[in-house]
Scaffold this active site. Structure first.
Site, PDB file in Angstrom:
ATOM      1  N   GLY A  11       0.840  -1.207   0.000  1.00 30.50           N
ATOM      2  CA  GLY A  11       0.000   0.000   0.000  1.00 30.50           C
ATOM      3  C   GLY A  11       0.863   1.240   0.000  1.00 30.50           C
ATOM      4  O   GLY A  11       2.051   1.194  -0.303  1.00 30.50           O
ATOM      5  N   ASN A  12       0.281   2.373   0.308  1.00 32.63           N
ATOM      6  CA  ASN A  12       1.065   3.601   0.437  1.00 32.63           C
ATOM      7  C   ASN A  12       0.428   4.509   1.487  1.00 32.63           C
ATOM      8  O   ASN A  12      -0.619   4.183   2.047  1.00 32.63           O
ATOM      9  CB  ASN A  12       1.218   4.310  -0.921  1.00 32.63           C
ATOM     10  CG  ASN A  12      -0.126   4.711  -1.495  1.00 32.63           C
ATOM     11  OD1 ASN A  12      -0.822   5.531  -0.917  1.00 32.63           O
ATOM     12  ND2 ASN A  12      -0.495   4.109  -2.625  1.00 32.63           N
ATOM     13  N   HIS A  13       1.087   5.643   1.741  1.00 28.17           N
ATOM     14  CA  HIS A  13       0.669   6.484   2.865  1.00 28.17           C
ATOM     15  C   HIS A  13      -0.465   7.450   2.564  1.00 28.17           C
ATOM     16  O   HIS A  13      -0.786   8.293   3.380  1.00 28.17           O
ATOM     17  CB  HIS A  13       1.873   7.309   3.363  1.00 28.17           C
ATOM     18  CG  HIS A  13       2.928   6.461   3.999  1.00 28.17           C
ATOM     19  ND1 HIS A  13       2.682   5.714   5.130  1.00 28.17           N
ATOM     20  CD2 HIS A  13       4.216   6.233   3.662  1.00 28.17           C
ATOM     21  CE1 HIS A  13       3.773   5.062   5.462  1.00 28.17           C
ATOM     22  NE2 HIS A  13       4.731   5.357   4.587  1.00 28.17           N
TER      23      HIS A  13
END
Ligand code: CTP
Length: 403
Positions: A212-214
């Site tokens: 995923g990412n932030h």
């Protein structure tokens, strides 16, 4: 949610028997989420008491240029009251007050507020049928409309004189619906459909893990909220975020993966007028998703990744008249990289975030953006809350598409 929610409304009350209905009008406006301040003409206090209107509006009621508080004379600043208002509704509006509004007479606080008001002014006439038909009243209506005020039509029915005919003040419910419709009709994105993507995507590795990412989704959700306030119908394709959508007018489609976001976005793109892709879509996804949890038997683990489909590029290739907006998060050569992306993806506008800017990028409640249009116009903005950035972006788009 009503368009009146959060609006500051000045309610002007003049001396007609319909003034008793002002109490109901205040209650309806408050129920719609508006804040109300009442300004009365001195004579209207014969018809309804300031105490009633102050209790219902939960605000002080103003009826003269000064108020006496224990011998402490205070000036009721008409300019401050006028500036506070997002809207000014004069209901009931008597023939006398309307005539003074036309001539610019300013012999009471309500008229001084009217002359100072820069916000939209609505007036709801109320009088007997013969007064209503009189050429001088008709002249007042015409002039007040020509001045840019909005006339809320009177209704036919029983009048205080015992006669029946045209001249009754519109019922409070009808005043509220008139104002709501009038505001909606003037919103710059009325009848526009906007597709917005927001948040990250999660690409599964196995049943418990993902890449995923932030991205928090805050920028996309702020855009959705702002676009709704500007009258648009919004389809928000949202990746997994912990944000709540409190605005029921926004149609949210929840997705997890880049593939799901691609499919959901394509379902709505052809029928939308504007597409703003703010999501941080994974560029790669595991080629194979393990059906069982991967055990740590080996010292190292390689996961083969394959490219995801680029939603923005695919839109650039199939767009007809849609105004297409992409985001670029850059760390170096920001303007040049963003311009290249704009051309490559056939965009109308790109919103550049630089990770070098304080208060910009993921997770923050603020953002700092530079907008670059396809004709190479570069417009830089300062650090602002994401809600304001959303309005900057949408106002820019509105100017570009001349709606
Ligand atoms: N985007 C998309 N679909 C993808 C990847 C990105 O729609 N599969 C959109 C994003 O929503 C954003 C823009 O493309 O509007 C970002 O462009 P991209 O080239 O992906 O930016 P980066 O990820 O920063 O690319 P690079 O790593 O090459 O700089």
């Amino acid at each position: 949610m009503s368009v009146l929610s959060g609006k500051n409304i000045i309610l002007g009350v003049t001396a007609g028997i319909a003034a008793y209905k002002s109490a109901f009008l205040i209650r309806l406006l408050i129920k719609k989420g508006a804040k109300v301040k009442v300004v009365m003409t001195p004579a209207s206090k014969e018809f309804v008491t300031p105490l009633t209107l102050s209790t219902l509006s939960k605000n002080e009621v103003f009826s003269s240029f000064t108020s006496d508080e224990d011998d402490n004379v205070q000036w009721n600043n008409h300019v401050d009251i006028a500036e506070w208002g997002d809207l000014f509704i004069i209901a009931p509006a008597t023939a006398n007050t309307m005539s003074k509004m036309v001539s610019g007479t300013c012999d009471n606080l309500l008229l001084a507020v009217y002359l100072s008001a820069k916000c939209p002014v609505y007036f709801a006439p109320a009088m007997d049928l013969d007064m209503y038909q009189h050429p001088s009243t008709k002249e007042s209506f015409k002039k007040l409309n020509d001045f840019g005020n909005f006339q809320i039509p009177a209704e036919i029915g029983e009048l205080a004189s015992g006669l029946s005919g045209m001249g009754r003040m519109a019922e409070p419910e009808n005043i509220v619906s008139f104002v709501e419709k009038n505001i909606l009709d003037q919103l710059p994105l009325k009848n526009k459909c906007i597709l917005i993507t927001a948040g990250p995507t999660y690409e599964s590795i196995d049943p418990v893990r993902f890449i995923g990412n932030h991205s928090s989704g805050k920028m996309g959700y702020a855009l959705a909220e702002a676009a709704t306030h500007l009258g648009a119908q919004v389809k928000l394709i949202s990746g997994p975020v912990s944000l709540q959508n409190f605005n029921e007018a926004i149609h949210v489609i929840h997705v997890n993966t880049a593939e799901e976001m691609y499919n959901a976005s394509h379902k709505y793109f052809k029928t939308c007028d504007i597409a703003i892709l703010s999501a941080a879509v994974a560029d790669f996804t595991p080629k194979r998703v393990a059906t069982q949890k991967i055990k740590k038997v080996e010292d190292s683990l390689a996961i083969e990744l394959t490219k995801t489909k680029d939603i923005l590029t695919s839109f650039g290739n199939i767009k007809d008249n849609q105004f297409l907006v992409g985001f670029a998060l850059e760390t170096e050569n920001e303007i040049e990289n963003a311009k290249t992306k704009l051309i490559k993806k056939k965009l109308d506008l790109i919103v550049l975030n630089s990770l070098n800017d304080k208060g910009a990028g993921f997770q923050h409640d603020t953002n700092k953006v530079t907008l670059i249009s396809k004709d190479n116009k570069v417009t830089a903005y300062g650090v602002k809350p994401k809600s304001e950035v959303a309005h900057d972006i949408l106002n820019y788009i509105i100017r570009e598409i001349h709606v």
